[in-house]
Design a protein around this motif. Structure first.
Motif, mmCIF file in Angstrom:
data_model
loop_
_atom_site.group_PDB
_atom_site.id
_atom_site.type_symbol
_atom_site.label_atom_id
_atom_site.label_comp_id
_atom_site.label_asym_id
_atom_site.label_seq_id
_atom_site.Cartn_x
_atom_site.Cartn_y
_atom_site.Cartn_z
ATOM 1 N N GLY A 161 68.308 35.932 37.671
ATOM 2 C CA GLY A 161 69.115 34.879 37.068
ATOM 3 C C GLY A 161 68.554 33.487 37.285
ATOM 4 O O GLY A 161 69.004 32.523 36.662
ATOM 5 N N PHE A 162 67.558 33.384 38.180
ATOM 6 C CA PHE A 162 66.973 32.080 38.486
ATOM 7 C C PHE A 162 65.547 31.951 37.952
ATOM 8 O O PHE A 162 64.816 31.049 38.330
ATOM 9 N N SER A 163 65.166 32.855 37.077
ATOM 10 C CA SER A 163 63.806 32.825 36.537
ATOM 11 C C SER A 163 63.675 31.851 35.366
ATOM 12 O O SER A 163 62.587 31.538 34.918
ATOM 13 N N ASP A 164 64.813 31.354 34.887
ATOM 14 C CA ASP A 164 64.828 30.430 33.755
ATOM 15 C C ASP A 164 64.379 29.035 34.182
ATOM 16 O O ASP A 164 64.593 28.620 35.309
ATOM 17 N N ARG A 165 63.813 28.294 33.253
ATOM 18 C CA ARG A 165 63.337 26.931 33.538
ATOM 19 C C ARG A 165 64.481 25.951 33.770
ATOM 20 O O ARG A 165 64.271 24.856 34.284
ATOM 21 N N LYS A 166 65.683 26.334 33.362
ATOM 22 C CA LYS A 166 66.825 25.424 33.499
ATOM 23 C C LYS A 166 67.257 25.251 34.952
ATOM 24 O O LYS A 166 68.055 24.379 35.268
ATOM 25 N N VAL A 167 66.745 26.092 35.849
ATOM 26 C CA VAL A 167 67.194 26.087 37.237
ATOM 27 C C VAL A 167 66.324 25.163 38.086
ATOM 28 O O VAL A 167 65.096 25.162 37.969
ATOM 29 N N ASN A 168 66.988 24.367 38.920
ATOM 30 C CA ASN A 168 66.309 23.498 39.873
ATOM 31 C C ASN A 168 65.393 24.348 40.765
ATOM 32 O O ASN A 168 65.807 25.368 41.303
ATOM 33 N N LEU A 169 64.153 23.922 40.925
ATOM 34 C CA LEU A 169 63.173 24.696 41.696
ATOM 35 C C LEU A 169 63.570 24.870 43.157
ATOM 36 O O LEU A 169 63.271 25.883 43.771
ATOM 37 N N LYS A 170 64.249 23.874 43.720
ATOM 38 C CA LYS A 170 64.683 23.973 45.119
ATOM 39 C C LYS A 170 65.762 25.053 45.276
ATOM 40 O O LYS A 170 65.770 25.800 46.247
ATOM 41 N N VAL A 171 66.652 25.114 44.310
ATOM 42 C CA VAL A 171 67.698 26.142 44.320
ATOM 43 C C VAL A 171 67.058 27.521 44.166
ATOM 44 O O VAL A 171 67.372 28.454 44.911
ATOM 45 N N LYS A 172 66.146 27.623 43.209
ATOM 46 C CA LYS A 172 65.448 28.897 42.973
ATOM 47 C C LYS A 172 64.707 29.350 44.228
ATOM 48 O O LYS A 172 64.754 30.516 44.614
ATOM 49 N N ASP A 173 64.010 28.417 44.876
ATOM 50 C CA ASP A 173 63.240 28.748 46.072
ATOM 51 C C ASP A 173 64.150 29.251 47.192
ATOM 52 O O ASP A 173 63.825 30.213 47.892
#
Length: 196
Positions: A161-173
């Motif tokens: 669910g976090f593979s999309d570009r819309k997600v903040n990279l810090k949150v994804k990490d």
């Protein structure tokens, strides 16, 4: 907004560091368990996917496990369950951060459900391992493998669910780090079960 989000993510990042360090206690903590038991854990951990992590997390259980492979599997599953619970708390706290978009909040909500499923499945795996003395041992063993594998799949689904570009990279990490720990702990537990 980027700086605001960055500041608000500092605390959860510190929580992750604490979470990872608690999930990986030093092997020296088990010295009182005796060399025979610690050697047993080391030997068994060598067949897992992540041997170093296995030793760090399971060495404290050496005196409980002694030379019992089933107990070692149960300890591995319990450690993975705790890791999944801790990850669930950390990911849940992300929704309270300022600067989280609605899209991210939805992805976090889905992720929390996935991690809760992982916790449930790991509990079911522990329960199945507790029935290996029953007449249907092979069935119970198969169940334990299925549940542990499903826990890994669910933790992996969380990151999708976090593979999309819309997600903040810090949150994804942060989510990736949490799920990585859950996947590794669960993978180790599954490896131990597979080598019973």
């Amino acid at each position: 907004m980027e700086a605001s989000t960055s500041k608000n993510l500092i605390f959860p990042l510190l929580v992750i560091v604490l979470f990872i360090s608690q999930t990986q206690p030093l092997a020296t903590a088990a010295k009182s368990s005796g060399p025979a038991y610690t050697n047993f854990v080391k030997t068994k951990c060598n067949i897992t996917t992540y041997p170093s992590l296995c030793q760090k997390t399971l060495m404290p259980y050496a005196s409980y496990v002694q030379s019992n492979s089933t107990k070692l599997c149960i300890a591995g599953l319990n450690v993975a369950t705790k890791g999944a619970r801790d990850a669930s708390v950390i990911v849940s706290n992300l929704t309270k951060q300022k600067g989280i978009s609605r899209y991210e909040a939805d992805a976090i909500k889905d992720c929390i459900e996935d991690v809760k499923d992982s916790v449930y499945e790991l509990k079911l795996a522990v329960e199945a391992m507790g029935h290996l003395g029953d007449k249907d041992k092979e069935f119970q063993l198969s169940n334990a493998k299925t549940y542990a594998s499903a826990a890994i799949t669910d933790a992996d689904s969380c990151t999708d669910g976090f593979s999309d570009r819309k997600v903040n990279l810090k949150v994804k990490d942060m989510v990736d780090r949490c799920m990585s720990v859950v996947i590794r702990l669960s993978s180790n537990a599954l490896s131990l079960i597979n080598h019973l």
